[in-house]
Design a protein around this motif. Structure first.
Motif, PDB file in Angstrom:
ATOM      1  N   LYS A 152       0.585  -0.994   0.096  1.00  0.00           N
ATOM      2  CA  LYS A 152       0.051  -0.049  -0.239  1.00  0.00           C
ATOM      3  C   LYS A 152       0.878   1.001  -0.031  1.00  0.00           C
ATOM      4  O   LYS A 152       0.450   2.478  -0.645  1.00  0.00           O
ATOM      5  CB  LYS A 152      -0.679   0.216   1.249  1.00  0.00           C
ATOM      6  CG  LYS A 152      -2.081  -1.416   1.121  1.00  0.00           C
ATOM      7  CD  LYS A 152      -2.388  -0.808   2.609  1.00  0.00           C
ATOM      8  CE  LYS A 152      -3.822  -2.526   2.425  1.00  0.00           C
ATOM      9  NZ  LYS A 152      -4.266  -2.383   3.682  1.00  0.00           N
ATOM     10  N   VAL A 153       2.522   1.180   0.698  1.00  0.00           N
ATOM     11  CA  VAL A 153       2.917   2.442   0.750  1.00  0.00           C
ATOM     12  C   VAL A 153       4.134   2.172  -0.204  1.00  0.00           C
ATOM     13  O   VAL A 153       4.348   1.626  -0.050  1.00  0.00           O
ATOM     14  CB  VAL A 153       2.770   2.529   1.867  1.00  0.00           C
ATOM     15  CG1 VAL A 153       3.780   3.799   2.282  1.00  0.00           C
ATOM     16  CG2 VAL A 153       1.559   3.307   3.104  1.00  0.00           C
ATOM     17  N   ALA A 154       4.049   3.280  -0.957  1.00  0.00           N
ATOM     18  CA  ALA A 154       5.796   3.637  -1.803  1.00  0.00           C
ATOM     19  C   ALA A 154       6.930   4.068  -0.574  1.00  0.00           C
ATOM     20  O   ALA A 154       6.815   5.595   0.068  1.00  0.00           O
ATOM     21  CB  ALA A 154       5.309   4.437  -2.355  1.00  0.00           C
ATOM     22  N   PHE A 155       7.316   3.183  -0.656  1.00  0.00           N
ATOM     23  CA  PHE A 155       8.713   3.600   0.442  1.00  0.00           C
ATOM     24  C   PHE A 155       9.812   2.944   0.331  1.00  0.00           C
ATOM     25  O   PHE A 155       9.815   1.833  -0.615  1.00  0.00           O
ATOM     26  CB  PHE A 155       8.518   3.864   2.010  1.00  0.00           C
ATOM     27  CG  PHE A 155       8.597   2.458   2.844  1.00  0.00           C
ATOM     28  CD1 PHE A 155       8.702   1.436   3.532  1.00  0.00           C
ATOM     29  CD2 PHE A 155       6.974   1.306   2.375  1.00  0.00           C
ATOM     30  CE1 PHE A 155       8.538  -0.224   3.949  1.00  0.00           C
ATOM     31  CE2 PHE A 155       6.457   0.138   2.774  1.00  0.00           C
ATOM     32  CZ  PHE A 155       7.818  -0.577   3.460  1.00  0.00           C
ATOM     33  N   ALA A 156      10.743   3.498   1.150  1.00  0.00           N
ATOM     34  CA  ALA A 156      12.536   2.602   0.838  1.00  0.00           C
ATOM     35  C   ALA A 156      12.453   1.261   1.948  1.00  0.00           C
ATOM     36  O   ALA A 156      12.310   1.239   3.241  1.00  0.00           O
ATOM     37  CB  ALA A 156      13.633   2.996   1.905  1.00  0.00           C
ATOM     38  N   THR A 174      18.223  -4.494  -4.390  1.00  0.00           N
ATOM     39  CA  THR A 174      17.443  -3.949  -5.146  1.00  0.00           C
ATOM     40  C   THR A 174      16.819  -4.492  -6.476  1.00  0.00           C
ATOM     41  O   THR A 174      15.664  -3.747  -6.797  1.00  0.00           O
ATOM     42  CB  THR A 174      18.615  -2.783  -5.172  1.00  0.00           C
ATOM     43  OG1 THR A 174      19.695  -2.061  -4.945  1.00  0.00           O
ATOM     44  CG2 THR A 174      18.090  -1.689  -6.642  1.00  0.00           C
ATOM     45  N   ARG A 175      17.584  -5.196  -6.839  1.00  0.00           N
ATOM     46  CA  ARG A 175      16.893  -5.818  -7.957  1.00  0.00           C
ATOM     47  C   ARG A 175      15.775  -6.832  -7.561  1.00  0.00           C
ATOM     48  O   ARG A 175      15.256  -6.480  -9.263  1.00  0.00           O
ATOM     49  CB  ARG A 175      17.883  -6.715  -9.240  1.00  0.00           C
ATOM     50  CG  ARG A 175      18.066  -7.661  -9.908  1.00  0.00           C
ATOM     51  CD  ARG A 175      18.698  -8.097 -10.975  1.00  0.00           C
ATOM     52  NE  ARG A 175      18.844  -8.848 -12.508  1.00  0.00           N
ATOM     53  CZ  ARG A 175      18.358  -9.900 -12.706  1.00  0.00           C
ATOM     54  NH1 ARG A 175      19.854 -10.255 -12.327  1.00  0.00           N
ATOM     55  NH2 ARG A 175      18.272 -10.132 -13.929  1.00  0.00           N
ATOM     56  N   LEU A 176      15.797  -7.164  -7.036  1.00  0.00           N
ATOM     57  CA  LEU A 176      14.295  -8.145  -7.131  1.00  0.00           C
ATOM     58  C   LEU A 176      13.237  -6.851  -5.908  1.00  0.00           C
ATOM     59  O   LEU A 176      12.357  -8.038  -6.198  1.00  0.00           O
ATOM     60  CB  LEU A 176      14.410  -9.082  -5.679  1.00  0.00           C
ATOM     61  CG  LEU A 176      15.202 -10.191  -6.400  1.00  0.00           C
ATOM     62  CD1 LEU A 176      15.857 -11.436  -5.251  1.00  0.00           C
ATOM     63  CD2 LEU A 176      15.037 -11.341  -7.537  1.00  0.00           C
ATOM     64  N   SER A 177      13.497  -6.211  -5.530  1.00  0.00           N
ATOM     65  CA  SER A 177      12.862  -5.835  -5.032  1.00  0.00           C
ATOM     66  C   SER A 177      11.910  -4.434  -6.012  1.00  0.00           C
ATOM     67  O   SER A 177      10.546  -4.076  -5.127  1.00  0.00           O
ATOM     68  CB  SER A 177      13.316  -4.170  -3.754  1.00  0.00           C
ATOM     69  OG  SER A 177      13.792  -3.333  -4.568  1.00  0.00           O
ATOM     70  N   ARG A 178      11.763  -4.648  -6.691  1.00  0.00           N
ATOM     71  CA  ARG A 178      10.922  -4.239  -7.785  1.00  0.00           C
ATOM     72  C   ARG A 178       9.648  -4.496  -7.950  1.00  0.00           C
ATOM     73  O   ARG A 178       9.309  -3.667  -8.886  1.00  0.00           O
ATOM     74  CB  ARG A 178      11.996  -3.783  -9.345  1.00  0.00           C
ATOM     75  CG  ARG A 178      12.645  -2.907  -9.241  1.00  0.00           C
ATOM     76  CD  ARG A 178      13.935  -2.837 -10.793  1.00  0.00           C
ATOM     77  NE  ARG A 178      14.788  -2.364 -10.468  1.00  0.00           N
ATOM     78  CZ  ARG A 178      15.873  -2.359 -10.910  1.00  0.00           C
ATOM     79  NH1 ARG A 178      16.540  -3.518 -11.380  1.00  0.00           N
ATOM     80  NH2 ARG A 178      17.085  -2.174 -10.545  1.00  0.00           N
ATOM     81  N   ARG A 179       9.353  -5.834  -7.851  1.00  0.00           N
ATOM     82  CA  ARG A 179       8.318  -6.537  -8.431  1.00  0.00           C
ATOM     83  C   ARG A 179       8.225  -7.542  -7.367  1.00  0.00           C
ATOM     84  O   ARG A 179       7.163  -8.188  -7.351  1.00  0.00           O
ATOM     85  CB  ARG A 179       8.990  -7.913  -9.081  1.00  0.00           C
ATOM     86  CG  ARG A 179       9.149  -7.340  -9.828  1.00  0.00           C
ATOM     87  CD  ARG A 179       9.440  -8.965 -11.551  1.00  0.00           C
ATOM     88  NE  ARG A 179      10.654  -9.711 -10.559  1.00  0.00           N
ATOM     89  CZ  ARG A 179       9.834 -10.721 -11.385  1.00  0.00           C
ATOM     90  NH1 ARG A 179       9.932 -11.371 -12.561  1.00  0.00           N
ATOM     91  NH2 ARG A 179      10.775 -11.478 -10.299  1.00  0.00           N
TER      92      ARG A 179
END
Length: 189
Positions: free
Chosen positions: A24-28, A179-184
């Motif tokens: 639901k939330v865009a964050f690091a 970083t590579r996997l967190s996009r999906r």
């Protein structure tokens, strides 16, 4: 060993246990993993401070090695954080990784000289296995802590440099995997 095991276990589950927040939330998202590392590090620092006080009362000459032990603790935290970052992202895509990691940590526990000293295995294993077990980063961490805190001896500076370089490399690799996997990750959760 307890710190390493706890950081990797909690870090690996940090994305899965906060799935609704991640969706639901865009964050690091790495903050979820790194917050677990900080939590475990604070807890471990308290435990180590109590151990240091007990060792000083018992007459152990560890006072000169306390700053080195703090540096080694930070280095182990960096190493553990790198593994936790990679595991947390991979666990989203491979749900059985949590169970596999539990088994692997148990195998690693017995392959690392925690409840025994390395001299007990000298000459009993093939040379390649001995070499792998000697330069296992966790074995170097454990033995260095043991020599400094319980033996009051100076650490091997080459081994300290080795674990520092390995820790930085593992952290960078773990961050890259995350970083590579967190996009999906949000889609998969």
């Amino acid at each position: 060993w307890g710190f390493f095991s706890q950081v990797t276990g909690l870090g690996m589950n940090s994305l899965l246990s906060n799935a609704s927040l991640v969706r639901k939330v865009a964050f690091a998202r790495e903050t979820l993993v790194l917050s677990q590392v900080i939590f475990c590090f604070v807890q471990w620092s308290i435990e180590m401070a109590l151990l240091a006080v007990a060792l000083i009362i018992a007459g152990s000459p560890i006072i000169p090695w306390i700053p080195v032990a703090l540096f080694l603790m930070l280095t182990l935290a960096i190493y553990s954080a790198g593994i936790a970052l990679a595991l947390s992202a991979a666990a989203v895509f491979f749900r059985d990784l949590r169970y596999l990691w539990t088994i692997l940590v148990q195998v690693m526990f017995f392959a690392t000289p925690i409840i025994y000293t390395p001299d007990r295995l000298e000459g009993k294993l093939p040379r390649v296995i001995e070499l792998i077990m000697t330069w296992n980063p966790m074995a170097v961490f454990i033995l260095t802590f043991r020599h400094m805190l319980y033996g009051g001896a100076a650490p091997n500076w080459i081994e300290m440099l080795y674990v520092f370089v390995v820790s930085i490399c593992v952290f960078v690799a773990g961050w890259a995997i995350f970083t590579r996997l967190s996009r999906r990750v949000a889609e998969e959760l």
